[in-house]
Write a protein that holds these residues in place. Structure first.
Motif, PDB file in Angstrom:
ATOM      1  N   ILE A  28      44.758  61.222  23.786  1.00  0.00           N
ATOM      2  CA  ILE A  28      45.191  60.361  24.890  1.00  0.00           C
ATOM      3  C   ILE A  28      44.637  58.945  24.739  1.00  0.00           C
ATOM      4  N   ASP A  29      43.399  58.844  24.199  1.00  0.00           N
ATOM      5  CA  ASP A  29      42.821  57.515  23.986  1.00  0.00           C
ATOM      6  C   ASP A  29      43.743  56.653  23.134  1.00  0.00           C
ATOM      7  N   GLU A  30      44.389  57.282  22.164  1.00  0.00           N
ATOM      8  CA  GLU A  30      45.279  56.510  21.306  1.00  0.00           C
ATOM      9  C   GLU A  30      46.480  55.995  22.092  1.00  0.00           C
ATOM     10  N   ASN A  31      47.031  56.828  22.959  1.00  0.00           N
ATOM     11  CA  ASN A  31      48.161  56.371  23.768  1.00  0.00           C
ATOM     12  C   ASN A  31      47.739  55.208  24.653  1.00  0.00           C
ATOM     13  N   ILE A  32      46.562  55.345  25.259  1.00  0.00           N
ATOM     14  CA  ILE A  32      46.046  54.259  26.094  1.00  0.00           C
ATOM     15  C   ILE A  32      45.912  52.985  25.264  1.00  0.00           C
ATOM     16  N   ALA A  60      49.099  59.058  35.768  1.00  0.00           N
ATOM     17  CA  ALA A  60      48.657  60.323  36.372  1.00  0.00           C
ATOM     18  C   ALA A  60      49.092  61.493  35.497  1.00  0.00           C
ATOM     19  N   ALA A  61      50.358  61.493  35.081  1.00  0.00           N
ATOM     20  CA  ALA A  61      50.850  62.590  34.255  1.00  0.00           C
ATOM     21  C   ALA A  61      50.132  62.624  32.903  1.00  0.00           C
ATOM     22  N   ALA A  62      49.995  61.449  32.287  1.00  0.00           N
ATOM     23  CA  ALA A  62      49.400  61.404  30.949  1.00  0.00           C
ATOM     24  C   ALA A  62      47.953  61.886  30.970  1.00  0.00           C
ATOM     25  N   TYR A  63      47.162  61.377  31.925  1.00  0.00           N
ATOM     26  CA  TYR A  63      45.760  61.766  31.988  1.00  0.00           C
ATOM     27  C   TYR A  63      45.628  63.252  32.300  1.00  0.00           C
ATOM     28  N   LYS A  91      54.756  54.420  25.207  1.00  0.00           N
ATOM     29  CA  LYS A  91      53.608  54.897  24.416  1.00  0.00           C
ATOM     30  C   LYS A  91      52.921  56.109  25.051  1.00  0.00           C
ATOM     31  N   PHE A  92      53.287  56.442  26.286  1.00  0.00           N
ATOM     32  CA  PHE A  92      52.743  57.662  26.916  1.00  0.00           C
ATOM     33  C   PHE A  92      53.774  58.792  26.965  1.00  0.00           C
TER      34      PHE A  92
END
Lengths: 384, 384, 384, 384
Positions: A135-139, B115-118, B145-146
């Motif tokens: 997820i860090d990469e997406n962020i 919210a969904a991604a995290y 990107k998410f």
């Protein structure tokens, strides 16, 4: 001409290590003014009160924002970002920065990014463009799509940012600002055993004799597995027979899992030759990296600072997947035996040669100069 | 096998228009269950209580989240996103959706996305990959990107998403779901003059005789200019001598500026042959697009629905820069004379032929089928 | 000795009118320093941008907090208080006030109160102890239970605070600070017709000839009835045959109802001799109160300023129930005929004599002196 | 006739102990329906995941709200209340309760109170009217000023609520609901040593032989003193020579101070015959209270459950000042010697006789009956 006001939001210990060299260079630059906002875990005692360390280092916080929602779950990770996004606009409106500088890829970093972007404040981003498979990469890539000037830490990262549609002329490979600090500390080569003796619990460590260093964090997306993962690592390290320094995890979702694993291991293995420490300032951690027989875990330091220092390192699991790495790193799965095999391999090799993948230790002044001289707009165009 | 739960967060009138066809197809699909969350301006009376319209259309809201912070400034735009990010995780934890479906690019959409991604919930995104040259575009690409599955509305958009590093097999050009609704309404060709007569204030409009349609919104990044911009447009339209339907703006930052411009124009020009209406349901707006001599302003409808319908349209200013468009659209700057010239050009041409740039009116069923059958994971890799 | 820092949070136009005299006296006092925080509707254009008025009056805002959640429903009233409670602690921690001074009883005032109380900052409260028979009264008494020094506006209010268990020595009847401003304006006796002519829409008003003044707000607890209530009032006023100044309502829950009622009345009665104005600064409103044939509605000004000025007034409905009042006020229900009867009664009487129920116009200096000299602790004891 | 929906918000372990008997009686009542909302520390692992305990006890949470902001300072106490106040209205709007039942006086309880009051939902309050000499007391009395029906736990408390201006007919002395649970557990007289052996760290405890019980929490308003306070208590207990069960503190502001004091004591006194436990369910804690030679600290349980059980108890410091107490309690300051003297006095006396100050163990059914049969409005009048 008034100085350009550069606002940095520091939300964690890791954030601070990553941006300290830039903050110093900004503060020293005649055409720039530093505005520091401290938030999230940088304010919390249980993570070492980074805000106090920053103030001792000469950086005064213009605002302090408590924004972490308790729970350390994916739900609270999202809500913490929300809290930041409610308060940062108030702060930005009061400080009126010319540029907001955001660091890396932690979840709360999105709050800084969105607040600046929505408020039409030019956004600078360090350490973008890297891959890490989580997820860090997406962020990180999402922040890239908001940033108005990019300071990647490696050439590989710079190329990736350009492929993401950013104009090459706003993408500057300056190296990683953490190397500036690393270079400085390596030169000092300070004694650290006394410090270690005063912190944490467990055996005494002599850092100029062989020892293992363990730094393992929860993996976003593998929520719930942290306890088993750290247990296998500690068991493997135990079998090397060497003493070890074991660090507690950072504050990401899942850190409570890893902490529980460490607590249980310690209670069940009171005779393990381990020292457990809450967290270490770079002045202690970097010398340990320069002296350890092997760094084990999934800290990015093995890869980044490791390449610069030449630290023998075993990278466990998926947290650092795809991150560009030097010859000093060997990968391993989560099984105890595989970890043990890899650790023994590293111990037998000893320290590696310097590799300049993540910069040469001059990132701070480079970033400050670019922030002082570049035209940084807020209108972005995609290149395709 | 349990049905896949598809959660849609609708935050505005425009959101609803964009996703209604998909919602209907999801609700009708034997393997899917629709979960609707209504938030932001979709709950507000002053924007037409979209939540009530949705319930009348047969979509029951599982949760309602008031999340707009008053002020309509860049500061409150950021804070509203923060509020959403605080509450949506609570809702998602309660609803436990299998997929969260997010629409387009409005600021509050970022709250749904994060919210969904995290929380590690697979994220589907409609209408990604388009260019528009403003903050909305940055938001749109950041959401890309998410997202874990993409439903762009045109082939051009699909190619752009792939260039952003997304794997081609998760990027599906389904066309724009709004065209499904447009096609349906065009077939019905309903009378609308009676409706217009009951809404708003001003002259009566006969939609089967020549008239101009004005829909102009604030431009993010040009905060503070809205009043002057709408004034020029209204003055130009006045000079055509045709009656006009004038719509109030949406709820973005700066809408108060545009509203003030309209209010002042009306007070100073009580004899202008204009009808001012708060907002129109698609069943009224689409027939107006099919009949108007010219649509003026910066609404995306001129470009998207316009290409499908063949509406003669003048696109004013920078809000729609770079959006792919058909022959029906001509661009203009903010000057009154330039606008007037363009409007006259369109009036003289009359309605254009259909162009399938944004789909053929079957996007809803296509999206539902893909949501029911595709494997949608949360682990993403960048392709370079 | 350092000056005592007195922090005032102003959240609305009404707040400012109520505390302005105190702010001026605090700012002028040699031992006090004023810290101003502007929030809630005090920041909003649609309510007249009170923050700009304050700055023109010489009060600089140390912080600005957008905290109103859109919707104007009971739900958003609660959420707005929550937003304030998230941000005010950050501000208080930065400003480090010695005393927080809170005004009256609006819903967002609870945020100021709780933030100060939880943070152990001494809390001063003006205008406590009054009865009004609605949620505002509960809020007012609840604030009393947190306040560490009380500045009620009347002797009756002082006695009630003491009955609520507060120690008599911390309860000071200083009079209402609004009377300080009223006294000042009455002396100036300024012309206001030109101002009225530039604001709002409708007929021109000559304030030195007979006219009616209408100020009616939504009633908490009668949510949904606002439209019918204002319609009856406007119909009654129309029947007097006098011209009237009609004010739009404040921003409480339900104000949209009242506004809709006014809008519809205006559209359906374009020939009513009314002028509709958004809101009036005290320099215009007070002269109108001194000159009007009758003030109609449910504004507290009829009772408070009214007693001081001697304004003939009809108090409609339950909003001001039980508030101590002078001979100038007569009560009425919500029926048109009852209102009309009462209005005619007042018109026939003319202006009443001054009654000092709510102070003699010296509250500001009295409060400042007490804030400078009293010991204000945070430990409270109940007297029974 | 539809059942009355009674919504209870449980925010902590202490909350749950206080309301469990009522929840059970509401759930069992034919005319009532229980709606449970779990929030704040009731969701947190580190405080024992009360929500899981509730679900095992047969109470399903209709909503879960993470609302604690990390930091455990006065600032975050206020912000946590704000977070609750943002989310609870959304939940109440979805659940549409007929009555909201709020418990006691914790800071986050204000969020429940304000949300219900602003939303015009009748509010019931248990355990109001008590004195304790701290911020909790102010919160308690402020809640009283919003509550529409009161369930105080003692006659003394009932009288105080009436003095606060509440109408006597809505104030019902039902006794403390915790006694219902206590009575039940005392009858079972369960074995607990095995449980204690599995929890926490330290020596084994035999609860049917002499031992001391320590339960000491941070004191609001004495922020920063917690570490010194607990250190003195532990030193005093050590000198009695008896083994002791030491509980970690609750999650109020300052708990980190007390925790640090305990951690340091344990590290420096590894041979103290103490067992440190995180927290104990009532089924373990109540038997300990019935068997201990002396309960030391500042827990309210010494006074309330203590009077019912007859537990010899030393109350240290100001946290319970003015709370009505039985013969079983003796007070002490924070000095080690004074504490030691008091503990020895209690040990020499042994268990005291039952005193019904806080009820006779039938509060739950009494409250449920009143909630089912009383008319509970939202309009309040003060009686003076």
């Amino acid at each position: 001409m008034p100085k350009r006001k550069i606002c940095v939001v520091v939300g964690s210990r890791a954030n601070y290590s990553s941006i300290k060299a830039v903050m110093r260079a900004v503060q020293a630059h005649p055409d720039l003014e530093l505005q520091l906002v401290a938030g999230a875990s940088a304010l919390l005692d249980r993570y070492g009160a980074v805000v106090d360390i920053m103030e001792r280092d000469g950086f005064k916080a213009a605002a302090r924002i408590f924004m972490l929602v308790e729970g350390e779950t994916p739900v609270t990770m999202a809500k913490s970002t929300g809290l930041g996004l409610i308060e940062l606009p108030t702060v930005f409106e009061a400080l009126k920065p010319d540029v907001v500088l955001t660091v890396g890829d932690r979840f709360e970093t999105m709050a800084t990014t969105l607040a600046a972007a929505y408020m039409n404040i030019p956004l600078a981003h360090t350490m973008g463009g890297e891959v890490s498979g989580n997820i860090d990469e997406n962020i990180r890539h999402a922040i890239t799509k908001f940033a108005n000037i990019h300071f990647p830490a490696s050439e590989d990262a710079r190329q990736r940012i350009i492929k993401l549609g950013e104009r090459p002329e706003i993408v500057h490979n300056v190296g990683c600002p953490r190397m500036d600090i690393v270079a400085e500390i390596l030169q000092q080569d300070p004694e650290v055993d006394h410090y270690l003796g005063g912190e944490g619990v467990g055996v005494s460590i002599r850092s100029r004799e062989p020892f293992v260093l363990v730094s393992q964090h929860p993996v976003t997306g593998e929520y719930g597995s942290g306890e088993a993962q750290i247990s296998a690592t500690l068991a493997a390290v135990r079998e090397t027979g060497l003493p070890a320094v074991v660090l507690w995890p950072n504050s990401d979702a899942g850190s409570e899992d890893v902490s529980r694993g460490i607590r249980k291991y310690r209670e069940r293995n009171p005779d393990a030759p381990f020292r457990y420490v809450k967290n270490l300032p770079p002045e202690v951690y970097i010398p340990l990296m320069a002296r350890t027989s092997c760094l084990v875990g999934n800290s990015s330091s093995a890869i980044r600072e490791g390449a610069f220092i030449g630290t023998p390192a075993v990278n466990v699991g998926s947290r650092q997947t795809d991150r560009e790495r030097g010859r000093n790193v060997i990968d391993s799965g989560y099984e105890k035996d595989e970890i043990l095999h890899a650790v023994r391999d590293r111990i037998s090799h000893g320290r590696f040669a310097f590799e300049p993948i993540y910069g040469d230790g001059t990132a701070g002044p480079k970033v400050a100069d670019l922030l002082a001289t570049e035209t940084i707009g807020t209108n972005k165009v995609i290149t395709y």
